[in-house]
Design an enzyme around this catalytic site. Structure first.
Site, PDB file in Angstrom:
ATOM      1  N   PHE A   1       0.804  -1.416  -0.034  1.00 23.89           N
ATOM      2  CA  PHE A   1      -0.117  -0.036   0.126  1.00 23.89           C
ATOM      3  C   PHE A   1       0.686   1.573  -0.056  1.00 23.89           C
ATOM      4  CE2 PHE A   1       0.034   2.150   3.909  1.00 23.89           C
ATOM      5  CZ  PHE A   1       0.951   1.202   4.878  1.00 23.89           C
ATOM      6  N   LYS A   2       2.027   1.145   0.561  1.00 22.62           N
ATOM      7  CA  LYS A   2       2.503   2.532   0.449  1.00 22.62           C
ATOM      8  C   LYS A   2       2.853   2.501  -0.985  1.00 22.62           C
ATOM      9  CE  LYS A   2       4.892   1.711   5.054  1.00 22.62           C
ATOM     10  NZ  LYS A   2       4.782   0.000   5.407  1.00 22.62           N
ATOM     11  N   ASP A   3       2.624   2.632  -1.866  1.00 25.28           N
ATOM     12  CA  ASP A   3       3.338   2.974  -3.527  1.00 25.28           C
ATOM     13  C   ASP A   3       2.078   3.749  -3.362  1.00 25.28           C
ATOM     14  OD1 ASP A   3       5.111   1.169  -4.721  1.00 25.28           O
ATOM     15  OD2 ASP A   3       3.375  -0.244  -4.851  1.00 25.28           O
TER      16      ASP A   3
ATOM     17  N   ALA B   1       4.129   6.695  -1.977  1.00 24.41           N
ATOM     18  CA  ALA B   1       5.124   7.219  -2.106  1.00 24.41           C
ATOM     19  C   ALA B   1       4.840   8.030  -4.164  1.00 24.41           C
ATOM     20  CB  ALA B   1       5.703   5.788  -2.725  1.00 24.41           C
TER      21      ALA B   1
END
Ligand SMILES: *Cc1c(COP(=O)(O)O)cnc(C)c1O
Length: 434
Positions: free
Chosen positions: A106-108, A111
């Site tokens: 999910f950090k995509d 970022a």
């Protein structure tokens, strides 16, 4: 929109400053000055809208005029290049799959949005923006991939040699272009120290436009509210209450959900779920917050003993414990319980959960059982199971497939620059390379 510091509501900055600074000068975290509620008509028609349309409306609602509408649209479209489907896993239990981005976590979302926003600010100025990021694995890959090819920016990833998995390492050492990977002979703490020292160094500060891309940046938080709206759009029976369970470490994902709720999203309750690093569930039960050193678990992206976004949770509720503990309930689970849940769901439905998603599932099921009513429950699946292949293979007693994007990373040669952990060497490298 102006953003204030959680340490001082009178310290207000505009979006560009909040995003390029990351942390406020008084060490507080930035929060939007106010959170506008979206109109009823938006929610009435939300199921007819695309993920990108929803994300754009939400982004504009919180960012206002700080970015022109056509630029913001471009930034959102670039962020949302993949789906976030809601998948039925069990009776009343749905997974919101947040792992369809380039690094399969999910950090995509955070970022990619942040990199595009910084790229926009870079265009407005003549100086290149240098992003320094220390990583123990996942943050580095999401940030490096998010910034890859963004004009006017250069990313320097510092990671501890021999202390990240091969899959993680390949995700930020094979990219090239504007991404430089420094393999530091030391620990993650050494990497973080080098980054912090660089920000305090007068020579470097005068010469370069330095910024960090850590998870407390408001530009990573805002896009983490988008997919809560999109999840709700996919819920079929909108008359039933909706609860969402969030496997948490630094509690940025939960903070994104609370932002969505404040914008009017009808989420009845959030379930904050952790592994044995349970300082927030403990706080929700006892009203006492006791940070402590983290303990290692199989859901290691959540091994956090002093969650950085806790101050944002308090801020959102004006430190009113009664209100906070009404909107959020907390549970914690052991590695054994996590593995048992992964096995149970795989055996009964064929669905493969990663250890983090499994913690979210456990929190949801526990809440649904206690509540005993017919409501809709969603848990966040924060990473693709192949990112934690060793644990998943061993738990399910079968090898799971590595999806194509990960395979491609593994096939590329690693390109990293070895670096000692002393600051002078790092500084010389920056001065001779940038
Ligand atoms: C970062 C991460 C989490 C924790 O998210 P927070 O916003 O820090 O609470 C959970 N799962 C995975 C896979 C992660 O990478």
């Amino acid at each position: 929109m102006k953003f204030y510091s959680t340490n001082n509501k009178n310290l207000k900055v505009d979006l560009k400053e909040a995003v390029t600074q990351g942390l406020a000068p008084d060490n507080g975290l930035y929060m939007p000055e106010h959170i506008p509620v979206l109109p009823k008509e938006f929610f009435d028609t939300i199921h007819t809208k695309s993920f990108r349309d929803i994300a754009f409306i939400v982004a504009q609602n919180i960012i206002g005029d700080d970015v022109p509408a056509d630029e913001l649209r471009r930034i959102v479209d670039h962020t949302i290049q993949f789906d976030a489907p809601v998948v039925e896993v069990d009776d009343h239990a749905y997974a919101l799959e947040l792992f369809h981005g380039p690094t399969l976590a999910f950090k995509d979302f955070g970022a990619r949005f942040m990199s595009q926003l910084l790229g926009y600010f870079a265009k407005e100025q003549s100086q290149e923006i240098i992003v320094l990021v220390a990583t123990s694995g996942d943050t580095g890959s999401a940030v490096a991939n998010g910034f890859l090819g963004v004009k006017g920016t250069k990313v320097i990833v510092l990671y501890p040699s021999g202390k990240v998995s091969e899959i993680q390492e390949k995700q930020f050492t094979t990219l090239g272009q504007n991404v430089i990977a420094l393999e530091v002979d030391g620990t993650f703490d050494d990497c973080q120290r080098l980054v912090k020292q660089a920000f305090l160094d007068d020579v470097l500060r005068k010469k370069y436009f330095l910024t960090s891309a850590n998870s407390i940046n408001i530009a990573r938080l805002i896009p983490q509210s988008f997919y809560y709206f999109y999840a709700y759009a996919q819920v079929k029976d909108k008359n039933k209450p909706v609860v969402i369970s969030i496997p948490s470490g630094n509690f940025g994902n939960l903070t994104g959900g609370l932002l969505a709720q404040r914008m009017g999203l009808p989420i009845e309750r959030f379930i904050a779920t952790t592994n044995v690093n349970d300082v927030v569930p403990e706080y929700l039960k006892t009203e006492v917050f006791t940070p402590r050193p983290s303990r290692q678990t199989i859901s290691n992206a959540m091994d956090v003993g002093n969650p950085s976004n806790f101050v944002r949770l308090l801020d959102l509720f004006d430190k009113d414990f009664a209100r906070l503990s009404k909107d959020i309930v907390g549970y914690a689970f052991s590695d054994d319980e996590t593995r048992a849940a992964m096995r149970h769901i795989y055996a009964s439905t064929d669905y493969v959960m990663d250890p983090h998603g499994a913690i979210g599932y456990l929190g949801l099921i526990k809440y649904l059982e206690e509540r005993g009513e017919d409501i809709t429950g969603i848990f966040l699946e924060t990473a693709h199971p192949a990112k934690f292949k060793e644990v998943v293979d061993e738990t399910l007693s079968r090898p799971i497939d590595i999806p194509l994007p990960l395979q491609r990373f593994l096939e590329q040669p690693k390109k990293s620059i070895p670096m000692k952990s002393d600051f002078e060497g790092f500084k010389d490298f920056l001065l001779s390379t940038l």
